[in-house]
Design a protein around this motif. Structure first.
Motif, PDB file in Angstrom:
ATOM      1  N   TRP A 103      70.282  50.390  13.368  1.00  0.00           N
ATOM      2  CA  TRP A 103      68.941  50.543  12.813  1.00  0.00           C
ATOM      3  C   TRP A 103      68.737  49.606  11.632  1.00  0.00           C
ATOM      4  O   TRP A 103      67.693  48.956  11.496  1.00  0.00           O
ATOM      5  CB  TRP A 103      68.722  51.991  12.395  1.00  0.00           C
ATOM      6  N   LEU A 104      69.767  49.524  10.753  1.00  0.00           N
ATOM      7  CA  LEU A 104      69.680  48.607   9.626  1.00  0.00           C
ATOM      8  C   LEU A 104      69.589  47.169  10.099  1.00  0.00           C
ATOM      9  O   LEU A 104      68.928  46.334   9.473  1.00  0.00           O
ATOM     10  CB  LEU A 104      70.902  48.772   8.717  1.00  0.00           C
ATOM     11  N   GLY A 105      70.253  46.872  11.216  1.00  0.00           N
ATOM     12  CA  GLY A 105      70.186  45.533  11.782  1.00  0.00           C
ATOM     13  C   GLY A 105      68.758  45.154  12.137  1.00  0.00           C
ATOM     14  O   GLY A 105      68.341  44.006  11.950  1.00  0.00           O
ATOM     15  N   ARG A 106      67.999  46.112  12.645  1.00  0.00           N
ATOM     16  CA  ARG A 106      66.589  45.860  12.961  1.00  0.00           C
ATOM     17  C   ARG A 106      65.813  45.545  11.685  1.00  0.00           C
ATOM     18  O   ARG A 106      64.986  44.627  11.647  1.00  0.00           O
ATOM     19  CB  ARG A 106      65.973  47.074  13.638  1.00  0.00           C
ATOM     20  N   LEU A 107      66.077  46.295  10.631  1.00  0.00           N
ATOM     21  CA  LEU A 107      65.381  46.066   9.365  1.00  0.00           C
ATOM     22  C   LEU A 107      65.718  44.704   8.775  1.00  0.00           C
ATOM     23  O   LEU A 107      64.894  44.073   8.119  1.00  0.00           O
ATOM     24  CB  LEU A 107      65.747  47.152   8.354  1.00  0.00           C
ATOM     25  N   ALA A 108      66.955  44.266   9.004  1.00  0.00           N
ATOM     26  CA  ALA A 108      67.406  42.993   8.438  1.00  0.00           C
ATOM     27  C   ALA A 108      66.962  41.813   9.277  1.00  0.00           C
ATOM     28  O   ALA A 108      67.292  40.671   8.966  1.00  0.00           O
ATOM     29  CB  ALA A 108      68.929  42.999   8.302  1.00  0.00           C
ATOM     30  N   GLY A 109      66.220  42.054  10.346  1.00  0.00           N
ATOM     31  CA  GLY A 109      65.729  40.963  11.164  1.00  0.00           C
ATOM     32  C   GLY A 109      66.532  40.724  12.423  1.00  0.00           C
ATOM     33  O   GLY A 109      66.320  39.736  13.126  1.00  0.00           O
ATOM     34  N   GLY A 110      67.450  41.638  12.721  1.00  0.00           N
ATOM     35  CA  GLY A 110      68.244  41.514  13.938  1.00  0.00           C
ATOM     36  C   GLY A 110      69.702  41.241  13.639  1.00  0.00           C
ATOM     37  O   GLY A 110      70.028  40.289  12.938  1.00  0.00           O
ATOM     38  N   GLY A 148      76.729  48.122   5.668  1.00  0.00           N
ATOM     39  CA  GLY A 148      75.301  47.868   5.742  1.00  0.00           C
ATOM     40  C   GLY A 148      74.866  46.729   4.829  1.00  0.00           C
ATOM     41  O   GLY A 148      73.986  45.940   5.170  1.00  0.00           O
ATOM     42  N   ALA A 149      75.520  46.635   3.672  1.00  0.00           N
ATOM     43  CA  ALA A 149      75.153  45.595   2.714  1.00  0.00           C
ATOM     44  C   ALA A 149      75.520  44.197   3.203  1.00  0.00           C
ATOM     45  O   ALA A 149      74.832  43.227   2.894  1.00  0.00           O
ATOM     46  CB  ALA A 149      75.823  45.868   1.365  1.00  0.00           C
ATOM     47  N   ILE A 150      76.609  44.082   3.969  1.00  0.00           N
ATOM     48  CA  ILE A 150      77.054  42.763   4.434  1.00  0.00           C
ATOM     49  C   ILE A 150      76.631  42.480   5.870  1.00  0.00           C
ATOM     50  O   ILE A 150      76.935  41.413   6.408  1.00  0.00           O
ATOM     51  CB  ILE A 150      78.592  42.628   4.322  1.00  0.00           C
ATOM     52  N   LEU A 151      75.902  43.411   6.474  1.00  0.00           N
ATOM     53  CA  LEU A 151      75.563  43.309   7.897  1.00  0.00           C
ATOM     54  C   LEU A 151      74.829  42.014   8.231  1.00  0.00           C
ATOM     55  O   LEU A 151      75.099  41.373   9.252  1.00  0.00           O
ATOM     56  CB  LEU A 151      74.707  44.519   8.296  1.00  0.00           C
ATOM     57  N   HIS A 152      73.908  41.608   7.385  1.00  0.00           N
ATOM     58  CA  HIS A 152      73.100  40.414   7.665  1.00  0.00           C
ATOM     59  C   HIS A 152      73.704  39.155   7.038  1.00  0.00           C
ATOM     60  O   HIS A 152      73.019  38.147   6.884  1.00  0.00           O
ATOM     61  CB  HIS A 152      71.661  40.621   7.199  1.00  0.00           C
ATOM     62  N   ALA A 281      65.791  43.239   1.587  1.00  0.00           N
ATOM     63  CA  ALA A 281      64.408  42.955   1.942  1.00  0.00           C
ATOM     64  C   ALA A 281      63.719  44.201   2.481  1.00  0.00           C
ATOM     65  O   ALA A 281      62.562  44.463   2.190  1.00  0.00           O
ATOM     66  CB  ALA A 281      64.353  41.830   2.974  1.00  0.00           C
ATOM     67  N   ALA A 282      64.463  44.987   3.261  1.00  0.00           N
ATOM     68  CA  ALA A 282      63.895  46.211   3.823  1.00  0.00           C
ATOM     69  C   ALA A 282      63.757  47.290   2.757  1.00  0.00           C
ATOM     70  O   ALA A 282      62.783  48.029   2.723  1.00  0.00           O
ATOM     71  CB  ALA A 282      64.778  46.706   4.965  1.00  0.00           C
ATOM     72  N   LEU A 283      64.759  47.369   1.880  1.00  0.00           N
ATOM     73  CA  LEU A 283      64.743  48.385   0.835  1.00  0.00           C
ATOM     74  C   LEU A 283      63.588  48.161  -0.136  1.00  0.00           C
ATOM     75  O   LEU A 283      62.927  49.089  -0.563  1.00  0.00           O
ATOM     76  CB  LEU A 283      66.067  48.338   0.058  1.00  0.00           C
ATOM     77  N   LEU A 284      63.320  46.903  -0.472  1.00  0.00           N
ATOM     78  CA  LEU A 284      62.407  46.607  -1.543  1.00  0.00           C
ATOM     79  C   LEU A 284      61.008  46.227  -1.080  1.00  0.00           C
ATOM     80  O   LEU A 284      60.075  46.264  -1.852  1.00  0.00           O
ATOM     81  CB  LEU A 284      62.977  45.469  -2.397  1.00  0.00           C
ATOM     82  N   ASP A 285      60.857  45.813   0.170  1.00  0.00           N
ATOM     83  CA  ASP A 285      59.547  45.377   0.619  1.00  0.00           C
ATOM     84  C   ASP A 285      58.901  46.458   1.476  1.00  0.00           C
ATOM     85  O   ASP A 285      59.365  46.759   2.564  1.00  0.00           O
ATOM     86  CB  ASP A 285      59.644  44.078   1.416  1.00  0.00           C
ATOM     87  N   GLU A 286      57.850  47.036   0.978  1.00  0.00           N
ATOM     88  CA  GLU A 286      57.225  48.166   1.651  1.00  0.00           C
ATOM     89  C   GLU A 286      56.601  47.754   2.975  1.00  0.00           C
ATOM     90  O   GLU A 286      56.643  48.484   3.955  1.00  0.00           O
ATOM     91  CB  GLU A 286      56.171  48.774   0.727  1.00  0.00           C
ATOM     92  N   GLU A 287      56.024  46.563   3.013  1.00  0.00           N
ATOM     93  CA  GLU A 287      55.334  46.121   4.220  1.00  0.00           C
ATOM     94  C   GLU A 287      56.300  46.011   5.384  1.00  0.00           C
ATOM     95  O   GLU A 287      56.019  46.477   6.493  1.00  0.00           O
ATOM     96  CB  GLU A 287      54.663  44.773   3.957  1.00  0.00           C
ATOM     97  N   VAL A 288      57.470  45.402   5.140  1.00  0.00           N
ATOM     98  CA  VAL A 288      58.447  45.235   6.218  1.00  0.00           C
ATOM     99  C   VAL A 288      58.967  46.582   6.689  1.00  0.00           C
ATOM    100  O   VAL A 288      59.033  46.868   7.890  1.00  0.00           O
ATOM    101  CB  VAL A 288      59.626  44.360   5.737  1.00  0.00           C
ATOM    102  N   ALA A 289      59.354  47.433   5.744  1.00  0.00           N
ATOM    103  CA  ALA A 289      59.909  48.723   6.125  1.00  0.00           C
ATOM    104  C   ALA A 289      58.885  49.584   6.857  1.00  0.00           C
ATOM    105  O   ALA A 289      59.202  50.259   7.835  1.00  0.00           O
ATOM    106  CB  ALA A 289      60.435  49.450   4.885  1.00  0.00           C
TER     107      ALA A 289
END
Length: 300
Positions: A103-110, A148-152, A281-289
């Motif tokens: 799921w985090l991978g999706r938030l990080a752009g894949g 999760g932090a190093i996933l992307h 980017a997902a944590l801090l950007d409301e639009e993306v999340a």
């Protein structure tokens, strides 16, 4: 982008909560490819510093630059290249560690399945990846947070007490992992109270007290300042040992959270989702999340 610029640069940061000055003109510069320690007693302003440099809160005055670019004007673009583990990770409790990373991978752009599995292996959770997160111990949750932090594959990693809750073997493995990331050219800002670990793995350290810098130098230089030749001795000589619990609590209450953070908190309290999403980017950007959450709802 200026490749010669520090990965992180904070200039004259000031943060005021009511009558409390959490930061008083703090300057910080983290060079590329370095493990940089952030130290200070309770209430010194470490957490406030991390929140400011990651855009979680806005400084009262001062400037933050990441990769040489101003954070406020290019926040999403810059934070896609940053990974963070702040104040203990929280994931979907009813999902497995593996599915949470997907799921985090999706938030990080894949993130590929191979990358997800690799990150689980690096943090020692390959055999427990299919277990639900709610059954994880504190140490396992911390390791999943680092995965999760190093996933992307971020260029810059911000870690706040990453060894919390880990046994000796797990702590050693994660210290080796962090050192390995630096050897590959990644930059790490490492915040911790465990001074002997900072002494061993950090190339440079900054010590702050009462929101101000009291030392900023290579670790070897800091060690040479103390008669006992330990970072602990230098730390105690530069900072005042005082009880800042009241100030710390006022800081936490005053900081507040964005509307989106409160929304995630409500979801978490109803067991509908996590309070913290780790890719920056997902944590801090409301639009993306919100976009990801919308896609999730449409698929149901």
């Amino acid at each position: 982008m200026n490749e010669s610029a520090p990965v992180l640069q904070a200039r004259a940061l000031v943060k005021v909560f009511g009558q409390h000055h959490a930061l008083r003109g703090l300057d910080l510069a983290v060079p590329r490819g370095m493990i940089y320690g952030l130290l200070g007693p309770n209430g010194a302003g470490k957490s406030t510093t991390l929140r400011c440099v990651l855009g979680l809160i806005r400084p009262t005055s001062g400037e933050v630059r990441i990769f040489g670019e101003p954070l406020q004007s290019k926040r999403l673009e810059l934070l896609r290249r940053v990974g963070c583990l702040i104040e203990g990770p929280t994931f979907y409790p009813y999902l497995s560690g593996l599915d949470n990373l997907r799921w985090l991978g999706r938030l990080a752009g894949g993130a590929s399945e191979e990358r997800v599995q690799t990150c689980l292996e690096w943090v020692g959770l390959a055999q427990r990846g299919k277990d639900r997160f709610k059954g994880y111990s504190t140490g396992m949750r911390q390791r999943l947070g680092l995965a999760g932090a190093i996933l992307h594959d971020p260029e810059f990693l911000v870690l706040d007490e990453p060894l919390n809750g880990l046994d000796a073997n797990a702590a050693r493995s994660l210290k080796d992992l962090i050192a390995g990331l630096a050897e590959k050219g990644r930059t790490v800002l490492y915040c911790s109270h465990i001074l002997d670990v900072v002494e061993r793995i950090c190339d440079r350290a900054i010590i702050i007290a009462e929101g101000q810098v009291v030392a900023d130098a290579p670790t070897s230089e800091l060690l040479s300042r103390g008669q006992e030749k330990t970072l602990e001795a230098v730390f105690h000589s530069l900072t005042r040992a005082e009880d800042d619990e009241v100030l710390a609590k006022e800081d936490e209450k005053s900081a507040g959270k964005s509307i989106f953070a409160r929304y995630l908190h409500r979801r978490s309290s109803r067991r509908e989702g996590p309070f913290v999403v780790l890719p920056c980017a997902a944590l801090l950007d409301e639009e993306v999340a919100l976009e990801v959450l919308t896609d999730e709802l449409l698929e149901q």
